[in-house]
Design a protein around this motif. Structure first.
Motif, short mmCIF file in Angstrom:
data_model
loop_
_atom_site.label_atom_id
_atom_site.label_comp_id
_atom_site.label_asym_id
_atom_site.label_seq_id
_atom_site.Cartn_x
_atom_site.Cartn_y
_atom_site.Cartn_z
N ALA A 168 -10.70 -3.98 -5.48
CA ALA A 168 -10.48 -3.17 -4.28
C ALA A 168 -10.70 -3.94 -2.99
O ALA A 168 -10.28 -3.48 -1.92
CB ALA A 168 -11.40 -1.94 -4.32
N PRO A 211 -13.83 7.15 -1.33
CA PRO A 211 -13.97 6.32 -2.52
C PRO A 211 -15.44 5.97 -2.80
O PRO A 211 -16.26 5.91 -1.89
CB PRO A 211 -13.16 5.06 -2.17
CG PRO A 211 -12.23 5.49 -1.09
CD PRO A 211 -12.98 6.52 -0.30
N TYR A 241 0.82 -1.20 0.00
CA TYR A 241 0.00 0.00 0.00
C TYR A 241 0.86 1.26 0.00
O TYR A 241 0.59 2.22 -0.73
CB TYR A 241 -0.93 0.01 1.22
CG TYR A 241 -1.99 -1.07 1.21
CD1 TYR A 241 -2.33 -1.74 0.04
CD2 TYR A 241 -2.65 -1.42 2.38
CE1 TYR A 241 -3.31 -2.72 0.03
CE2 TYR A 241 -3.64 -2.40 2.39
CZ TYR A 241 -3.96 -3.05 1.21
OH TYR A 241 -4.93 -4.02 1.21
N ILE A 259 -12.11 8.57 -6.60
CA ILE A 259 -11.57 7.21 -6.53
C ILE A 259 -12.73 6.23 -6.73
O ILE A 259 -13.73 6.27 -5.99
CB ILE A 259 -10.90 6.93 -5.17
CG1 ILE A 259 -9.78 7.93 -4.92
CG2 ILE A 259 -10.37 5.49 -5.12
CD1 ILE A 259 -9.29 7.94 -3.48
N TRP A 260 -12.59 5.38 -7.71
CA TRP A 260 -13.56 4.30 -7.91
C TRP A 260 -12.97 3.03 -7.30
O TRP A 260 -11.89 2.58 -7.70
CB TRP A 260 -13.82 4.07 -9.40
CG TRP A 260 -14.53 5.19 -10.10
CD1 TRP A 260 -13.97 6.21 -10.83
CD2 TRP A 260 -15.93 5.41 -10.13
NE1 TRP A 260 -14.94 7.03 -11.30
CE2 TRP A 260 -16.17 6.57 -10.90
CE3 TRP A 260 -17.03 4.74 -9.58
CZ2 TRP A 260 -17.43 7.08 -11.15
CZ3 TRP A 260 -18.30 5.23 -9.84
CH2 TRP A 260 -18.49 6.38 -10.60
N ALA A 261 -13.67 2.44 -6.36
CA ALA A 261 -13.27 1.16 -5.77
C ALA A 261 -14.11 0.07 -6.43
O ALA A 261 -15.31 -0.05 -6.16
CB ALA A 261 -13.48 1.17 -4.26
N ASP A 263 -9.42 1.72 -8.67
CA ASP A 263 -8.78 0.64 -7.91
C ASP A 263 -9.53 -0.65 -8.19
O ASP A 263 -10.57 -0.94 -7.61
CB ASP A 263 -8.80 0.98 -6.41
CG ASP A 263 -8.13 -0.09 -5.56
OD1 ASP A 263 -7.45 -0.97 -6.14
OD2 ASP A 263 -8.29 -0.05 -4.32
N LEU A 288 -5.59 5.91 -0.77
CA LEU A 288 -5.49 6.78 -1.94
C LEU A 288 -6.23 8.09 -1.72
O LEU A 288 -5.88 9.12 -2.30
CB LEU A 288 -6.04 6.06 -3.17
CG LEU A 288 -5.29 4.80 -3.61
CD1 LEU A 288 -6.08 4.04 -4.65
CD2 LEU A 288 -3.90 5.14 -4.12
N SER A 326 -7.95 1.72 -1.27
CA SER A 326 -8.74 2.86 -1.74
C SER A 326 -8.77 3.97 -0.69
O SER A 326 -8.69 5.16 -1.02
CB SER A 326 -10.16 2.41 -2.07
OG SER A 326 -10.16 1.47 -3.13
N GLY A 338 -11.49 -2.35 0.53
CA GLY A 338 -11.28 -0.91 0.42
C GLY A 338 -10.09 -0.35 1.16
O GLY A 338 -9.97 0.88 1.30
#
Length: 486
Positions: free
Chosen positions: A311, A358, A290, A329-331, A308, A320, A317, A314
């Motif tokens: 994910a 996210p 990470y 941010i798309w998880a 991500d 991030l 995510s 999460g």
């Protein structure tokens, strides 16, 4: 799946009190989606036999699993064969005998040597007959095995690998059950649960008085713990002759996280923290991954939009969302169970203005989604090794040709490093891995993937470095040439 317990000779009927089961009553319970029934097929002063029969629900076995959407999960033998699942099912029924805690009037019978005969099966084992015999014979048992003849319409093999095992000998009921409780998963070589340091405690508890001197001790430990860090930890406990009650305390630093991260890979079960040591605790490999990814993304000139993939719960995510300049941010995760845990994690961030929360969504690399086209960064952290190699070219095409991210970051295990974990050549770090590549193999694939595509790549490693085998995790970063969206 069945287990029969038969006692013969004087006082044979006393095992009913050790089992705490009335011979006149049918024990019929449901445990973890399986129906467990215990019945006395014979109850005489000099011959008492108990049959324990388990019928799992095959749907319940995969319900809620991260791979419940995969139909191949329904094509397995777990509902049919004696394994670690079987042990978890029968433990509630046999708990009184396993723990040696019958009613006070019968406590003296716990140490009584009975003439016992136990049979169990079917057992799906990759061990040859003579090795199976070597597991039981040193404990004083006679061993018999039966396997069915098979008749295929094509030339494959003429004997089934599935066996029914019978053992007989003079032993206390408690010791025989405890020995089976450890040896059944060794035979089947399958664990339906995450192997953590709790397994060390289980081995010490049920292996007390016999495991340390067993001629096949190393085989039992290897197939029980599997991973070098846990095996080393077990050996240290045995060498120090520490009391079992101290095990949980000494390992508590990683135990809480281990229970939360049951899907993590074997190398994440790294060295444990000892509060008495002067050196700082070793950081888990997953944490290092990470950190490396977050650092990489932070340095990119374009990182407003991040996807991500895979994910999970999460955890990456969330990290991030702390990076300055990130806007969305798309998880992306196919498992509903993991999604729910991720949503709970994201909910804790509500109200923070300095944080990008996210967005959890369902998705897969096996189909195209317009939302992921021309994103700044796409991340696949420990994902590609879970994809069948025959389907990997389709995924690569989707990533490089359809989505066209400015930066694509991948991490995957370094197979060479498995030597450091003392794993066999045919062993992989996780049962769901479809492959694990060497450093040279990954570089070769990366070169093929970017052929005739406007990308360059850089390779690096994550984790403690070995002079010969490199680092446990490989990271590859693909950069789009020109740095402009199409």
């Amino acid at each position: 799946m069945y287990l029969t317990i038969k006692a013969t000779g004087t006082h044979a009927s006393m095992i009913s009190h050790l089992l705490a089961k009335n011979p006149n009553n049918l024990y019929d319970r449901t445990e973890k989606g399986a129906r467990i029934r215990l019945v006395y097929t014979s109850f005489q002063p000099e011959e008492t036999e108990v049959l324990l029969f388990v019928t799992p629900d095959p749907i319940d076995l995969v319900k809620g699993s991260p791979d419940h959407y995969d139909i191949t999960q329904y094509i397995n033998d777990r509902e049919l064969v004696v394994s670690s699942l079987f042990c978890s099912y029968i433990r509630p029924a046999l708990g009184t005998a396993l723990n040696g805690k019958p009613k006070a009037d019968y406590i003296d019978w716990v140490e009584h040597l009975f003439t016992l005969h136990m049979s169990l099966g079917p057992v799906a084992s990759d061990l040859p007959d003579h090795v199976i015999e070597s597991l039981f014979q040193p404990l004083g048992y006679e061993v018999q095995m039966e396997r069915g003849e098979i008749d295929y319409s094509f030339d494959l093999k003429n004997r089934s690998t599935v066996r029914h095992i019978q053992i007989s000998g003079q032993q206390t009921l408690q010791h025989m059950l405890r020995q089976l409780y450890i040896l059944i998963p060794v035979l089947d070589n399958y664990k339906h649960y995450y192997i953590s340091d709790d397994e060390i405690e289980r081995l010490q508890r049920y292996g007390e008085g016999w495991l340390s001197t067993h001629p096949q001790h190393d085989l039992i430990i290897k197939r029980s713990l599997r991973f070098a860090p846990l095996i080393k930890e077990y050996e240290q406990k045995v060498a120090k002759n520490e009391d079992i009650t101290n095990v949980s305390t000494e390992l508590s630093t990683n135990q809480a996280e281990a229970s939360e991260m049951k899907s993590e890979l074997s190398e994440d079960q790294g060295k444990q923290y000892d509060p008495n040591q002067t050196e700082p605790p070793v950081i888990r490999l997953n944490e290092l991954r990470y950190r490396a990814i977050v650092e990489q993304v932070s340095q990119l000139p374009q990182h407003k939009q991040i996807v991500d993939f895979g994910a999970g719960e999460g955890k990456l995510s969330v990290r991030l969302g702390e990076i300055e300049g990130v806007e969305q941010i798309w998880a992306v995760e196919p498992s509903m169970q993991s999604q729910l845990r991720a949503i709970d994690r994201f909910a804790k961030l509500e109200g923070r203005t300095d944080y990008v929360i996210p967005v959890m969504t369902t998705g897969s690399l096996f189909y195209r989604d317009e939302r992921w086209v021309d994103q700044d960064v796409i991340i696949l952290c420990e994902v590609i090794e879970h994809i069948n190699e025959v389907r990997l070219p389709q995924v690569i095409h989707t990533l490089f040709t359809d989505y066209r991210p400015q930066t694509l970051i991948m991490t995957t295990p370094n197979r060479e490093y498995n030597e450091v974990y003392q794993m066999g050549n045919d062993e992989i770090r996780h049962t769901d891995h479809r492959f694990e590549w060497t450093r040279a193999e990954l570089e070769q694939y990366c070169t093929q993937w970017i052929q005739d595509r406007p990308y360059t790549f850089t390779l690096s490693g994550i984790g403690e470095k070995h002079e010969q085998y490199g680092q446990p995790t490989q990271m590859v970063v693909f950069h789009r040439i020109g740095g402009q969206h199409l």
